[in-house]
Design a protein around this motif. Structure first.
Motif, short mmCIF file in Angstrom:
data_model
loop_
_atom_site.label_atom_id
_atom_site.label_comp_id
_atom_site.label_asym_id
_atom_site.label_seq_id
_atom_site.Cartn_x
_atom_site.Cartn_y
_atom_site.Cartn_z
N TYR A 181 0.97 -1.07 0.07
CA TYR A 181 -0.06 0.07 0.03
C TYR A 181 0.93 1.20 -0.14
O TYR A 181 1.49 1.45 0.93
N GLY A 182 0.94 1.77 -1.02
CA GLY A 182 1.81 3.02 -1.26
C GLY A 182 1.96 3.71 -2.75
O GLY A 182 0.87 3.53 -3.29
N PHE A 183 3.22 4.31 -2.79
CA PHE A 183 3.25 5.09 -4.05
C PHE A 183 4.39 4.52 -4.82
O PHE A 183 5.32 4.09 -4.13
N VAL A 184 4.25 4.64 -6.06
CA VAL A 184 5.40 4.42 -7.02
C VAL A 184 6.14 5.39 -7.26
O VAL A 184 5.74 6.20 -8.13
N GLY A 185 7.50 5.73 -7.23
CA GLY A 185 8.18 6.65 -7.82
C GLY A 185 9.02 7.46 -6.51
O GLY A 185 8.92 6.92 -5.70
N GLY A 186 9.78 8.54 -6.91
CA GLY A 186 10.54 9.17 -5.98
C GLY A 186 9.71 9.99 -4.94
O GLY A 186 10.14 10.38 -3.88
N GLU A 187 8.51 10.46 -5.37
CA GLU A 187 7.69 11.43 -4.32
C GLU A 187 6.25 11.36 -4.73
O GLU A 187 6.18 10.73 -5.84
N THR A 188 5.42 11.82 -3.99
CA THR A 188 4.23 11.88 -4.21
C THR A 188 3.58 13.38 -3.43
O THR A 188 4.00 13.66 -2.54
N ASN A 189 2.59 13.76 -4.00
CA ASN A 189 1.82 14.69 -3.00
C ASN A 189 1.12 14.28 -2.03
O ASN A 189 0.49 13.28 -2.04
N GLN A 190 1.38 14.73 -0.95
CA GLN A 190 0.89 14.12 0.43
C GLN A 190 -0.59 14.29 0.66
O GLN A 190 -1.37 13.66 1.46
N TRP A 191 -1.06 15.39 0.03
CA TRP A 191 -2.43 15.66 0.14
C TRP A 191 -3.30 15.09 -0.69
O TRP A 191 -4.54 14.68 -0.85
N PHE A 192 -2.86 14.78 -2.13
CA PHE A 192 -3.36 14.03 -3.16
C PHE A 192 -2.40 12.97 -3.92
O PHE A 192 -1.82 13.17 -4.90
N PRO A 193 -2.13 11.97 -3.12
CA PRO A 193 -1.04 10.84 -3.46
C PRO A 193 -1.64 9.97 -4.62
O PRO A 193 -2.86 9.91 -4.66
N GLU A 194 -0.73 9.58 -5.27
CA GLU A 194 -0.90 8.51 -6.26
C GLU A 194 -0.78 7.14 -5.81
O GLU A 194 0.47 6.64 -5.43
N VAL A 195 -1.63 6.62 -5.32
CA VAL A 195 -1.69 5.49 -4.17
C VAL A 195 -2.04 4.26 -4.93
O VAL A 195 -3.05 4.08 -5.70
N TYR A 196 -1.38 3.08 -4.63
CA TYR A 196 -1.58 1.80 -5.25
C TYR A 196 -1.93 0.78 -4.10
O TYR A 196 -1.03 0.70 -3.03
N GLU A 197 -2.90 -0.09 -4.29
CA GLU A 197 -2.99 -1.11 -3.50
C GLU A 197 -2.78 -2.60 -4.27
O GLU A 197 -3.37 -2.81 -5.21
N GLY A 198 -1.41 -2.98 -4.00
CA GLY A 198 -0.93 -3.98 -4.92
C GLY A 198 -0.40 -3.37 -6.28
O GLY A 198 0.42 -2.52 -6.18
N THR A 199 -1.11 -3.68 -7.09
CA THR A 199 -0.80 -3.01 -8.63
C THR A 199 -1.84 -2.21 -9.28
O THR A 199 -1.91 -1.79 -10.23
N ARG A 200 -2.93 -2.16 -8.23
CA ARG A 200 -4.17 -1.47 -8.58
C ARG A 200 -4.17 -0.10 -7.99
O ARG A 200 -4.08 0.22 -6.69
N ARG A 201 -4.27 1.11 -8.99
CA ARG A 201 -4.31 2.49 -8.50
C ARG A 201 -5.83 2.58 -7.89
O ARG A 201 -6.80 2.13 -8.34
N ILE A 202 -5.59 3.38 -6.48
CA ILE A 202 -6.99 3.68 -5.99
C ILE A 202 -6.98 5.15 -5.63
O ILE A 202 -6.23 5.65 -5.64
N LYS A 203 -8.23 5.24 -5.50
CA LYS A 203 -8.45 6.91 -5.40
C LYS A 203 -8.52 7.26 -3.72
O LYS A 203 -9.30 6.34 -2.80
N THR A 204 -7.95 8.11 -3.17
CA THR A 204 -7.79 8.66 -1.78
C THR A 204 -9.09 9.62 -1.71
O THR A 204 -9.62 9.98 -2.45
N PRO A 205 -9.44 9.90 -0.32
CA PRO A 205 -10.53 10.64 -0.07
C PRO A 205 -10.59 11.82 -0.55
O PRO A 205 -9.39 12.67 -0.40
N ASP A 206 -11.55 12.53 -1.04
CA ASP A 206 -11.50 13.95 -1.32
C ASP A 206 -11.91 14.78 0.08
O ASP A 206 -13.12 15.11 -0.22
N ASP A 207 -11.06 14.94 0.68
CA ASP A 207 -10.92 15.56 2.01
C ASP A 207 -9.97 16.48 2.38
O ASP A 207 -8.84 15.98 2.22
N PRO A 208 -10.32 17.78 2.91
CA PRO A 208 -9.30 18.55 3.26
C PRO A 208 -8.31 18.13 4.08
O PRO A 208 -7.35 18.50 4.31
N ALA A 209 -8.93 17.47 5.05
CA ALA A 209 -8.06 16.72 6.14
C ALA A 209 -7.33 15.61 5.75
O ALA A 209 -6.61 14.93 6.67
N TYR A 210 -7.44 15.03 4.47
CA TYR A 210 -6.78 13.79 4.28
C TYR A 210 -5.36 14.06 4.12
O TYR A 210 -4.99 15.21 3.37
#
Length: 615
Positions: A181-210
């Motif tokens: 459960y994480g991201f692929v690459g050198g960095e990601t936007n911590q507020w709007f991350p590019e997150v994968y579960e296994g090899t499947r891209r998932i959407k993170t909550p559209d929440d200002p507190a996320y």
């Protein structure tokens, strides 16, 4: 019928073969001889611990409070008080190479990861394709009965293998980790991350507190709880936050904890860190504070209008690092709650390289501007107008190089500069109450990130495999650190180590170092660099000069030549050659490298997402 004993498995060849039943097969299950051996799961040897490896990102030796720094890291201090603090632990000076070395137990060029994945070439040491002759620790532990999972940053997949069509064999869940459960690459936007579960891209909550940091921690805690409740077998968790790599994203309240604490600037901060490091004994009393490189301006030479922005950059970074350490503490609390802390071997590595000076000499509101050669667009006025947005959802910020240098106190230079300790020396903590008697002690043996795999294998009572999935394995190149756990005075066993990154290079041998700084980290696009043959080499006796403060090259030319030859020998052995001092120019190299996108356009259908790595 007498029960048949289950033989002890021979673990040098993995995976362990299934054993067929050998014996008579009665005609009827009611026959007294119709009794068969129980089905047994493969398990690690008796006494093998749970393992938690935590690897922070872009944290310098002098950043954390555990090693004298200004960023409060109470979790690191908690582990140090209950375990060991290593003061001469080293990385490779850059993220992908360090991570490949950590996971495989081999030097980064030996496994093709001489640079970050985005800068791959076809030279053997730089393909960024970890070969199947160097199975990683997750795969070894999984085949020996461990449950395995990775959370956070994965920067070890070749760029051309990160697309939605694969291939996926180098992704964590196809390469030893049962969960990712994480991201692929050198960095990601911590507020709007590019997150994968296994090899499947998932959407993170559209929440200002996320924010990704608590999210990945929640996932890790849930996984550990599941293992404790159901699996009843040791686990290996690799917890690799994207923090504190840029962009420095953190809830404002955490940054505000440091309001006003950096107004005196980076030169004064270095002095404060240096004094506290001596009081904590993480450096010797006679250690010297190295000089600030001429390339980095003094605080008092920075534009006055920019000083509040610079101070806020550091407040945001400090809050980000404390926030990260806080969530590592939540992991520890979960282990305590489950009664697992004593039997868990924890390695808390405070940085995959030195602090990053890639944010330019004045810092940046959007670090991608510098990677595209347009940093001049961010004038002091531009930055001042956005001071209140630093760390927030509208920013993609990085601090100025002067802060990076301060956070590598007392050493010279920063991330990418593999020649000097500022780029490669990182704090590291070891905690294992069930097996380490010492509490709150220091360890000063020389060690390197390639020593992690041999350490974990010895702790688990496992051999390094000679064959994995039918492929003969390259020997491990690291040295186990277990000998030092209960013996602070044990002599060093890791006595030779080369360093190289984008032409910056060095060699350590029995206390001596020969080093040459070849390229400057924040010069990313198109800058001219000198010929390798024109580099100026320095020589240090680090048994007497802990910080590389006194260059002895003019006094001991024969010793310098000896070490230069030794560097070339090691470079040839480990596929460091040919040296390559190019930076982002390598991105344009296409010859021999596979591509995700062919031609100048790409057709996407509904439901497809094309993942493009950032460096």
């Amino acid at each position: 019928m007498k029960k048949r004993a289950i033989p002890t498995p021979q673990r040098e060849i993995l995976p362990l073969p299934d054993r067929p039943y050998v014996g008579p097969l009665p005609y009827d299950t009611k026959d007294p001889d119709a009794e068969f051996p129980p089905i047994e799961r493969i398990r690690p040897p008796e006494g093998a611990p749970n393992i938690l490896v935590v690897l922070l990102d872009d944290v310098g030796f002098g950043a954390t409070s555990a090693f004298g720094g200004p960023c409060r890291t109470t979790t690191a201090e908690r582990l140090a008080a209950g375990g060991l603090k290593y003061t001469r632990f080293h990385t490779t000076a850059l993220c992908s190479p360090t991570r490949a070395a950590l996971l495989t137990g081999r030097n980064h060029h030996s496994v093709g990861m001489g640079v970050i994945t985005e800068l791959a070439t076809t030279a053997p040491g730089y393909t960024t394709r970890i070969p199947n002759t160097a199975a990683n620790i997750a795969k070894i532990l999984k085949y020996n009965g461990y449950a395995t999972a990775q959370f956070g940053k994965c920067h070890e997949i070749p760029v051309w293998e990160t697309g939605p069509a694969g291939p996926f064999e180098r992704w964590p869940t196809h390469n030893g980790f049962e969960t990712f459960y994480g991201f692929v690459g050198g960095e990601t936007n911590q507020w709007f991350p590019e997150v994968y579960e296994g090899t499947r891209r998932i959407k993170t909550p559209d929440d200002p507190a996320y924010h990704f940091m608590p999210d990945m921690t929640d996932r890790a805690i849930a996984w550990i709880r599941t293992q404790a409740a159901l699996a009843r077998t040791p686990f290996f968790a690799y917890f690799a936050p994207g923090a504190a790599h840029a962009p420095h994203h953190v809830p404002k309240a955490w940054a505000d904890r440091y309001t006003g604490q950096f107004d005196e600037g980076w030169d004064a901060l270095r002095e404060r860190i240096f004094a506290r490091q001596k009081s904590l004994f993480v450096i010797p009393e006679d250690a010297k504070l190295t000089l600030r490189p001429a390339e980095i301006p003094a605080w008092n030479d920075m534009p006055k209008a920019l000083l509040p922005v610079l101070a806020r950059q550091m407040e945001v970074y400090a809050g980000f690092l404390e926030y990260t350490d806080h969530h590592v503490g939540r992991l520890l609390d979960a282990l305590v709650e489950l009664g697992l802390l004593d039997d868990t071997l924890i390695l808390y590595i405070l940085g995959d390289n030195g602090a990053s000076a890639e944010g330019t000499l004045q810092g940046t509101f959007n670090e991608m501007i510098n990677f595209n050669g347009m940093s001049a667009l961010e004038t002091p006025e531009f930055l001042a107008a956005r001071i209140d947005e630093l760390g927030g959802r509208a920013a993609y910020n990085h601090y100025a190089a002067g802060w990076a240098h301060a956070l590598d106190t007392p050493y010279p230079w920063v991330k990418q500069v593999a020649s000097h300790w500022g780029g490669t020396r990182n704090g590291m903590l070891v905690h294992w109450p069930a097996k380490i008697a010492a509490r709150g002690e220091l360890r000063a043996q020389f060690h390197h990130v390639i020593d992690v795999v041999p350490t974990l294998l010895e702790a688990a009572g496992l051999p390094a495999p000679v064959m994995v999935e039918g492929v003969q394995q390259k020997p491990l190149e690291g040295v186990s650190m277990l000998y030092s756990f209960d013996d602070a005075a044990a002599p060093d066993r890791h006595v030779l180590q080369y360093f190289e990154m984008v032409g910056n290079r060095g060699i350590y041998h029995e206390g001596w170092t020969a080093v040459t700084k070849h390229r400057t980290p924040w010069e990313l696009v198109g800058e001219a660099v000198v010929s390798f043959d024109d580099d100026k080499w320095e020589l240090y006796d680090t048994t007497r000069d802990w910080t590389e403060a006194e260059d002895l090259a003019a006094h001991f030319p024969e010793k310098l030549h000896e070490l230069q030859r030794l560097f070339l020998i090691e470079a040839a052995r480990h596929d460091v050659l040919p040296l390559d001092n190019r930076g982002l120019e390598r991105v344009a190299e296409e010859s021999g490298l596979p591509r995700i996108v062919h031609g100048t356009s790409q057709c996407l259908f509904d439901g497809m997402e094309l993942n493009v790595q950032r460096s």
